[in-house]
Design an enzyme around this catalytic site. Structure first.
Site, PDB file in Angstrom:
ATOM      1  N   ASN A   1      28.145  29.962  -4.557  1.00 22.24           N
ATOM      2  CA  ASN A   1      27.352  31.061  -4.005  1.00 22.24           C
ATOM      3  C   ASN A   1      28.097  32.380  -4.211  1.00 22.24           C
ATOM      4  O   ASN A   1      29.322  32.426  -4.091  1.00 22.24           O
ATOM      5  CB  ASN A   1      27.114  30.834  -2.513  1.00 22.24           C
TER       6      ASN A   1
ATOM      7  N   HIS B   1      30.862  24.043  -4.256  1.00 20.38           N
ATOM      8  CA  HIS B   1      30.366  22.982  -3.392  1.00 20.38           C
ATOM      9  C   HIS B   1      30.070  21.785  -4.287  1.00 20.38           C
ATOM     10  O   HIS B   1      29.316  21.922  -5.266  1.00 20.38           O
ATOM     11  CB  HIS B   1      29.054  23.398  -2.717  1.00 20.38           C
TER      12      HIS B   1
ATOM     13  N   VAL C   1      32.195  32.644   2.886  1.00 22.28           N
ATOM     14  CA  VAL C   1      33.647  32.765   2.778  1.00 22.28           C
ATOM     15  C   VAL C   1      33.974  33.426   1.437  1.00 22.28           C
ATOM     16  O   VAL C   1      33.604  32.916   0.372  1.00 22.28           O
ATOM     17  CB  VAL C   1      34.333  31.388   2.886  1.00 22.28           C
TER      18      VAL C   1
ATOM     19  N   HIS D   1      34.599  29.275  -4.291  1.00 19.96           N
ATOM     20  CA  HIS D   1      34.655  27.831  -4.086  1.00 19.96           C
ATOM     21  C   HIS D   1      33.428  27.186  -4.697  1.00 19.96           C
ATOM     22  O   HIS D   1      32.345  27.773  -4.715  1.00 19.96           O
ATOM     23  CB  HIS D   1      34.730  27.496  -2.594  1.00 19.96           C
TER      24      HIS D   1
ATOM     25  N   ASP E   1      33.771  19.722   3.485  1.00 28.66           N
ATOM     26  CA  ASP E   1      33.117  20.831   4.176  1.00 28.66           C
ATOM     27  C   ASP E   1      32.977  20.476   5.661  1.00 28.66           C
ATOM     28  O   ASP E   1      32.620  19.352   6.018  1.00 28.66           O
ATOM     29  CB  ASP E   1      31.735  21.101   3.564  1.00 28.66           C
TER      30      ASP E   1
HETATM   31  P1  5GP Z   1      29.598  29.548   1.293  1.00 30.73           P
HETATM   32  O1  5GP Z   1      28.376  29.753   2.136  1.00 30.73           O
HETATM   33  O2  5GP Z   1      30.587  30.680   1.430  1.00 30.73           O
HETATM   34  O3  5GP Z   1      29.282  29.197  -0.138  1.00 30.73           O
HETATM   35  O4  5GP Z   1      30.255  28.231   1.865  1.00 30.73           O
HETATM   36  C1  5GP Z   1      31.268  28.224   2.805  1.00 30.73           C
HETATM   37  C2  5GP Z   1      31.398  26.797   3.279  1.00 30.73           C
HETATM   38  O5  5GP Z   1      32.618  26.676   3.958  1.00 30.73           O
HETATM   39  C3  5GP Z   1      30.288  26.356   4.248  1.00 30.73           C
HETATM   40  O6  5GP Z   1      29.595  25.240   3.709  1.00 30.73           O
HETATM   41  C4  5GP Z   1      31.044  26.030   5.528  1.00 30.73           C
HETATM   42  O7  5GP Z   1      30.525  24.909   6.208  1.00 30.73           O
HETATM   43  C5  5GP Z   1      32.460  25.801   5.034  1.00 30.73           C
HETATM   44  N1  5GP Z   1      33.502  26.151   5.988  1.00 30.73           N
HETATM   45  C6  5GP Z   1      33.601  27.307   6.693  1.00 30.73           C
HETATM   46  N2  5GP Z   1      34.702  27.302   7.464  1.00 30.73           N
HETATM   47  C7  5GP Z   1      35.316  26.113   7.225  1.00 30.73           C
HETATM   48  C8  5GP Z   1      36.512  25.525   7.733  1.00 30.73           C
HETATM   49  O8  5GP Z   1      37.233  26.086   8.548  1.00 30.73           O
HETATM   50  N3  5GP Z   1      36.839  24.288   7.271  1.00 30.73           N
HETATM   51  C9  5GP Z   1      36.064  23.641   6.345  1.00 30.73           C
HETATM   52  N4  5GP Z   1      36.482  22.427   5.960  1.00 30.73           N
HETATM   53  N5  5GP Z   1      34.928  24.162   5.853  1.00 30.73           N
HETATM   54  C10 5GP Z   1      34.559  25.388   6.285  1.00 30.73           C
END
Ligand code: 5GP
Length: 110
Positions: free
Chosen positions: A86, A101, A95, A99, A29
């Site tokens: 999430n 975490h 996003v 996915h 992340d």
């Molecule tokens: P969500 O909030 O959708 O469950 O988690 C999205 C995760 O993607 C976040 O923890 C954020 O830090 C990570 N993230 C967003 N953009 C990027 C990226 O371009 N590269 C990487 N490696 N992680 C990302």
């Protein structure tokens, strides 16, 4: 929908990839919330858990088992870790490509 994760899958943008097979990709992340914070994503784009169906059952199981294997590989399995997905705005999803975490390496609390 073409998300940032599709661009990581296609290598249009870089990521620190820690695991890949024919079904999933795992990478660090970009804003880690724990010493180990990996994202496990399917190569197939599914926007949210609400969009998953029985066809995706094996894929979702594979994502979970990949998370457990990565926890073992990084040495956090015995101490413990958290696997989280999430869904939508109230769930904190940013996003829209499902996915997991994988977070660990410290006591995470509640
Ligand atoms: P969500 O909030 O959708 O469950 O988690 C999205 C995760 O993607 C976040 O923890 C954020 O830090 C990570 N993230 C967003 N953009 C990027 C990226 O371009 N590269 C990487 N490696 N992680 C990302």
């Amino acid at each position: 929908m073409n998300t940032i994760f599709d661009k990581i899958i296609s290598r249009e943008i870089p990521a620190d990839i820690v695991y890949e097979d024919e079904l999933v990709l795992a990478f660090k992340d970009i804003a880690p919330k724990a010493p180990v914070h990996y994202l496990i994503i399917p190569k197939q784009a599914i926007a949210t858990l609400n969009d998953a169906n029985l066809e995706h059952q094996a894929l979702l199981g594979h994502m979970m088992l990949t998370a457990a294997q990565l926890a073992k590989d990084t040495g956090i399995a015995d101490g413990g870790y958290r696997v989280q997905m999430n869904c939508n705005a109230d769930g904190g999803q940013v996003v829209y490509h499902i996915h997991l975490h994988l977070m660990g390496g410290r006591a995470l609390g509640t």
